[in-house]
Scaffold this motif. Sequence first.
Motif, PDB file in Angstrom:
ATOM      1  N   ARG A  74      19.602-104.380  86.063  1.00 22.66           N
ATOM      2  CA  ARG A  74      18.466-104.488  85.088  1.00 22.66           C
ATOM      3  C   ARG A  74      18.588-104.521  83.144  1.00 22.66           C
ATOM      4  NH1 ARG A  74      13.766-100.125  87.186  1.00 22.66           N
ATOM      5  NH2 ARG A  74      13.328-101.221  89.732  1.00 22.66           N
ATOM      6  N   ILE A  75      18.027-104.886  82.972  1.00 20.49           N
ATOM      7  CA  ILE A  75      18.869-104.847  81.319  1.00 20.49           C
ATOM      8  C   ILE A  75      16.911-105.014  80.611  1.00 20.49           C
ATOM      9  CG2 ILE A  75      19.114-107.956  80.735  1.00 20.49           C
ATOM     10  CD1 ILE A  75      22.330-106.145  79.327  1.00 20.49           C
ATOM     11  N   ILE A  76      16.761-104.627  79.265  1.00 25.66           N
ATOM     12  CA  ILE A  76      15.817-105.397  78.017  1.00 25.66           C
ATOM     13  C   ILE A  76      16.738-105.914  77.095  1.00 25.66           C
ATOM     14  CG2 ILE A  76      14.663-103.736  76.697  1.00 25.66           C
ATOM     15  CD1 ILE A  76      15.011-100.786  77.823  1.00 25.66           C
ATOM     16  N   LEU A  77      15.861-106.441  76.967  1.00 27.67           N
ATOM     17  CA  LEU A  77      15.804-107.775  76.286  1.00 27.67           C
ATOM     18  C   LEU A  77      15.316-107.683  74.370  1.00 27.67           C
ATOM     19  CD1 LEU A  77      17.397-110.459  74.535  1.00 27.67           C
ATOM     20  CD2 LEU A  77      15.898-111.620  75.687  1.00 27.67           C
ATOM     21  N   THR A  78      15.448-107.803  73.894  1.00 28.75           N
ATOM     22  CA  THR A  78      14.381-107.285  72.774  1.00 28.75           C
ATOM     23  C   THR A  78      14.467-108.188  71.336  1.00 28.75           C
ATOM     24  OG1 THR A  78      13.218-106.108  71.168  1.00 28.75           O
ATOM     25  CG2 THR A  78      15.751-105.576  71.661  1.00 28.75           C
ATOM     26  N   ASP A  79      14.295-108.937  70.240  1.00 26.65           N
ATOM     27  CA  ASP A  79      12.660-108.959  70.367  1.00 26.65           C
ATOM     28  C   ASP A  79      12.437-110.790  70.957  1.00 26.65           C
ATOM     29  OD1 ASP A  79       9.884-109.717  69.479  1.00 26.65           O
ATOM     30  OD2 ASP A  79       9.762-108.676  67.961  1.00 26.65           O
ATOM     31  N   ALA A  80      12.415-111.174  71.582  1.00 31.27           N
ATOM     32  CA  ALA A  80      11.931-112.657  71.848  1.00 31.27           C
ATOM     33  C   ALA A  80      10.660-113.018  71.583  1.00 31.27           C
ATOM     34  CB  ALA A  80      12.157-113.119  73.575  1.00 31.27           C
ATOM     35  N   VAL A  81       9.430-112.491  70.628  1.00 33.72           N
ATOM     36  CA  VAL A  81       8.430-112.855  70.797  1.00 33.72           C
ATOM     37  C   VAL A  81       8.005-113.255  69.248  1.00 33.72           C
ATOM     38  CG1 VAL A  81       6.499-112.394  71.511  1.00 33.72           C
ATOM     39  CG2 VAL A  81       8.605-112.092  73.749  1.00 33.72           C
ATOM     40  N   ILE A  82       8.000-111.722  68.970  1.00 32.29           N
ATOM     41  CA  ILE A  82       7.518-111.223  67.384  1.00 32.29           C
ATOM     42  C   ILE A  82       7.762-111.571  66.611  1.00 32.29           C
ATOM     43  CG2 ILE A  82       6.044-109.896  66.706  1.00 32.29           C
ATOM     44  CD1 ILE A  82       5.176-108.015  69.309  1.00 32.29           C
ATOM     45  N   ASN A  83       9.067-110.634  66.246  1.00 34.22           N
ATOM     46  CA  ASN A  83       9.211-110.894  64.660  1.00 34.22           C
ATOM     47  C   ASN A  83      10.689-111.948  64.500  1.00 34.22           C
ATOM     48  OD1 ASN A  83       8.743-108.130  63.735  1.00 34.22           O
ATOM     49  ND2 ASN A  83       9.208-107.763  66.235  1.00 34.22           N
ATOM     50  N   ILE A  84      10.570-113.165  63.874  1.00 38.74           N
ATOM     51  CA  ILE A  84      11.139-113.925  63.560  1.00 38.74           C
ATOM     52  C   ILE A  84      12.358-113.689  63.367  1.00 38.74           C
ATOM     53  CG2 ILE A  84      10.909-116.300  62.463  1.00 38.74           C
ATOM     54  CD1 ILE A  84       7.539-116.116  62.458  1.00 38.74           C
ATOM     55  N   ALA A  85      12.640-113.753  62.050  1.00 36.30           N
ATOM     56  CA  ALA A  85      14.227-113.760  61.448  1.00 36.30           C
ATOM     57  C   ALA A  85      14.487-112.129  60.828  1.00 36.30           C
ATOM     58  CB  ALA A  85      14.333-114.681  60.429  1.00 36.30           C
ATOM     59  N   PRO A  86      14.446-110.716  61.940  1.00 37.05           N
ATOM     60  CA  PRO A  86      14.257-109.688  61.583  1.00 37.05           C
ATOM     61  C   PRO A  86      15.194-109.240  60.598  1.00 37.05           C
ATOM     62  CG  PRO A  86      15.070-109.789  63.669  1.00 37.05           C
ATOM     63  CD  PRO A  86      14.303-111.536  63.313  1.00 37.05           C
ATOM     64  N   ASP A  87      15.191-108.485  59.070  1.00 34.35           N
ATOM     65  CA  ASP A  87      15.918-107.988  57.872  1.00 34.35           C
ATOM     66  C   ASP A  87      16.672-107.200  58.633  1.00 34.35           C
ATOM     67  OD1 ASP A  87      14.402-106.134  57.730  1.00 34.35           O
ATOM     68  OD2 ASP A  87      13.776-106.905  56.138  1.00 34.35           O
ATOM     69  N   LEU A  88      17.243-106.314  58.516  1.00 38.48           N
ATOM     70  CA  LEU A  88      18.521-105.226  58.718  1.00 38.48           C
ATOM     71  C   LEU A  88      17.535-103.826  58.783  1.00 38.48           C
ATOM     72  CD1 LEU A  88      20.842-103.775  59.313  1.00 38.48           C
ATOM     73  CD2 LEU A  88      21.466-103.005  57.081  1.00 38.48           C
TER      74      LEU A  88
END
Length: 330
Positions: free
Chosen positions: A153-167
């Motif tokens: 198993r592995i956790i992937l983030t963020d594939a849905v909500i934040n478009i171009a997150p800054d730092l």
Amino acid sequence: MTSPLTSIQFTTAGSDSNDQRLDNLIARGRSAASAKTGVVFPLSLDALRGAQQAAEDQLIDPVLIGPVAAIKSLADKNNIDISSYRIVDAADDEAAAALAANLAGHGELHALMKGSLHTDVFLHAIMQKDSGLRTGRLLSHCALIYSPAYGRRIILTDAVINIAPDLDQKRDICQNAILFAHAIGIEHPKVAVISAVETVRSKMPSTIDGAALAKMADRGQIVGGLVDGPLDLDAAVNPEAARTKKIVSPVAGYADVLVAANIEAGNAMYKELLFMAGAQAADCVMGAKVPIVLTSRADSPQTRTFSAAVTAIVADAIRKDPTILEAFGG
């Protein structure tokens, strides 16, 4: 910090281990206290059946929130028995979202599940200050994924909500994923900030973000896990690739969490794994005081069930130890 649940022991990459499949989430979700879950505006057949299936699987105790007459009419037309469910009347989608957020913010609901309303309406209500659900972090999507070809198993983030997150937003995304990892039983999560290369390059902003996030973790601005970056995907998940590239890191080759550079990279990776590599997924939105199931029309019944199960597990961990939210920067 000690995780509220037992740590998951992963197999080596490439070995197809049955105990890594997501099917066992259902048993774990059932063993947790059934999460009282607000199902918001369930006026599509998929939304209502999804809630019914999760309830039959003993993963949630559904509270249906929306126009009572319309919900009952939809259930009657499709022979769905909702007689044992609590229904809370709300005139429209915006009213249902606001009511659900306030019920969750005041401790009457342990989780939320999106029905047939628009995602923006749903999340907007959750983020209102008067809902009582805000933690100080932004909302972000975590996907627990199992691919037979990879074997763990592995956790992937963020594939849905934040478009171009800054730092700063990526700091929240990392912290949300670490909280999610602890809640499902990964005691010392290893977080890889993904880019196309493993070295810092001034013309590639994702590499600068990766290096900054790693240093932020060193300085206690991200807690509860090990963070390293930038790492390209092969070095993050394959020990041999990390050795070949001479990367000295406790994360490289053994990442539990992959932080995508932006939504395009994360979403493409997520859908490639599900639709082309036969992966299983369980999705949960973190960053509020309760976990959130954010269903999609493209989600398979299996993904919906796994998502309800993992959300029940996270909700149970928070109920058992509410201080977990504060410990992870809430």
